[in-house]
Design a protein around this motif. Structure first.
Motif, PDB file in Angstrom:
ATOM      1  N   MET A   1      13.700  62.545   8.570  1.00 12.58           N
ATOM      2  CA  MET A   1      13.774  61.192   9.097  1.00 12.58           C
ATOM      3  C   MET A   1      12.827  61.044  10.281  1.00 12.58           C
ATOM      4  SD  MET A   1      17.373  59.455   9.158  1.00 12.58           S
ATOM      5  CE  MET A   1      17.408  58.255   7.916  1.00 12.58           C
ATOM      6  N   ASN A   2      12.331  59.865  10.383  1.00 11.89           N
ATOM      7  CA  ASN A   2      11.387  59.557  11.440  1.00 11.89           C
ATOM      8  C   ASN A   2      12.140  58.983  12.639  1.00 11.89           C
ATOM      9  OD1 ASN A   2       9.147  58.975  12.887  1.00 11.89           O
ATOM     10  ND2 ASN A   2       8.211  57.625  11.352  1.00 11.89           N
ATOM     11  N   ILE A   3      11.669  59.229  13.853  1.00  5.91           N
ATOM     12  CA  ILE A   3      12.296  58.720  15.086  1.00  5.91           C
ATOM     13  C   ILE A   3      12.225  57.199  15.160  1.00  5.91           C
ATOM     14  CG2 ILE A   3      10.252  58.926  16.526  1.00  5.91           C
ATOM     15  CD1 ILE A   3      13.747  59.773  17.681  1.00  5.91           C
ATOM     16  N   THR A   5      12.631  55.167  12.756  1.00  8.48           N
ATOM     17  CA  THR A   5      13.721  54.641  11.937  1.00  8.48           C
ATOM     18  C   THR A   5      15.043  54.687  12.699  1.00  8.48           C
ATOM     19  OG1 THR A   5      12.573  55.763  10.112  1.00  8.48           O
ATOM     20  CG2 THR A   5      14.652  54.716   9.614  1.00  8.48           C
ATOM     21  N   LEU A   6      15.226  55.680  13.523  1.00  8.62           N
ATOM     22  CA  LEU A   6      16.460  55.827  14.286  1.00  8.62           C
ATOM     23  C   LEU A   6      16.480  55.008  15.578  1.00  8.62           C
ATOM     24  CD1 LEU A   6      17.095  59.647  13.922  1.00  8.62           C
ATOM     25  CD2 LEU A   6      18.235  57.776  12.726  1.00  8.62           C
ATOM     26  N   LEU A   7      15.342  54.552  16.042  1.00  6.05           N
ATOM     27  CA  LEU A   7      15.237  53.831  17.315  1.00  6.05           C
ATOM     28  C   LEU A   7      16.128  52.575  17.375  1.00  6.05           C
ATOM     29  CD1 LEU A   7      13.875  53.939  20.068  1.00  6.05           C
ATOM     30  CD2 LEU A   7      12.041  52.540  19.118  1.00  6.05           C
ATOM     31  N   PRO A   8      16.176  51.704  16.369  1.00  7.31           N
ATOM     32  CA  PRO A   8      17.072  50.541  16.462  1.00  7.31           C
ATOM     33  C   PRO A   8      18.545  50.926  16.587  1.00  7.31           C
ATOM     34  CG  PRO A   8      15.497  50.225  14.690  1.00  7.31           C
ATOM     35  CD  PRO A   8      15.322  51.623  15.184  1.00  7.31           C
ATOM     36  N   PHE A   9      18.954  51.974  15.915  1.00  9.55           N
ATOM     37  CA  PHE A   9      20.346  52.419  16.005  1.00  9.55           C
ATOM     38  C   PHE A   9      20.664  52.983  17.383  1.00  9.55           C
ATOM     39  CE2 PHE A   9      19.472  52.798  11.397  1.00  9.55           C
ATOM     40  CZ  PHE A   9      20.400  51.851  10.961  1.00  9.55           C
ATOM     41  N   ILE A  10      19.710  53.692  17.957  1.00  8.52           N
ATOM     42  CA  ILE A  10      19.910  54.249  19.299  1.00  8.52           C
ATOM     43  C   ILE A  10      20.010  53.125  20.324  1.00  8.52           C
ATOM     44  CG2 ILE A  10      18.810  55.642  21.100  1.00  8.52           C
ATOM     45  CD1 ILE A  10      17.628  57.367  18.830  1.00  8.52           C
ATOM     46  N   VAL A  11      19.170  52.118  20.214  1.00  7.24           N
ATOM     47  CA  VAL A  11      19.211  50.962  21.134  1.00  7.24           C
ATOM     48  C   VAL A  11      20.531  50.217  20.976  1.00  7.24           C
ATOM     49  CG1 VAL A  11      18.141  48.741  21.652  1.00  7.24           C
ATOM     50  CG2 VAL A  11      16.706  50.743  21.262  1.00  7.24           C
ATOM     51  N   LEU A  12      20.992  50.027  19.756  1.00  7.21           N
ATOM     52  CA  LEU A  12      22.251  49.333  19.503  1.00  7.21           C
ATOM     53  C   LEU A  12      23.430  50.093  20.101  1.00  7.21           C
ATOM     54  CD1 LEU A  12      23.625  46.945  18.094  1.00  7.21           C
ATOM     55  CD2 LEU A  12      23.822  48.395  16.070  1.00  7.21           C
TER      56      LEU A  12
END
Length: 153
Positions: A1-3, A5-12
């Motif tokens: 997985m790419n970072i 792709t995970l960035l919106p979930f981390i911000v949320l």
């Protein structure tokens, strides 16, 4: 997985954490305020009623709503604990916080039009603000004609 792709979930998740943290701080401050109530303190309920605390229990508070009138409320129903001067100002209408040095503002605009000269010294005459013009005044001077009369002679 790419970072990325995970960035919106981390911000949320971070935003949710910050929102719950501030709400928890507000709840803790309200609980501390309610726990520090003492008999004789002025309060405002969440319904907007002002009263004086008579007794504090674990989950309930005995309030004096009016002289000789007591009511039992849940501690969670206390919206604010008021300072003595603020409670007296609101409930009893005392205005102790007014200073002698503060200017008094009149309720009307009379101070804006007042002059130092007396009212008799004014050379302004009364102005007629009626809507009559000169032609209407001339018509009023002549007698009105009735149905049977005419200008022909």
């Amino acid at each position: 997985m790419n970072i990325v792709t995970l960035l919106p979930f981390i911000v949320l998740i971070g935003a949710m954490f910050l929102m719950t943290r501030s709400a928890k701080k507000k709840q803790q401050a309200a609980a501390q305020m309610r726990n520090e109530m003492q008999p004789g303190t002025g309060i405002r309920t969440i319904g907007g009623m002002y009263a004086t605390v008579k007794e504090v229990h674990d989950d309930a508070v005995l309030l004096e709503v009016a002289p000789g009138v007591h009511a039992v409320y849940a501690k969670n129903a206390i919206g604010a604990v008021l300072a003595d001067d603020e409670y007296n100002r609101i409930v009893h209408g005392t205005e102790d916080d007014l200073n002698e040095d503060t200017p008094v503002v009149p309720d009307d605009a009379s101070s804006l039009t007042e002059t130092d000269e007396p009212a008799d010294a004014s050379d302004d005459s009364r102005i007629d603000l009626g809507k009559k013009d000169a032609a209407a005044e001339a018509d009023d001077a002549q007698p009105k004609k009735t149905d049977g009369e005419s200008d022909a002679k």
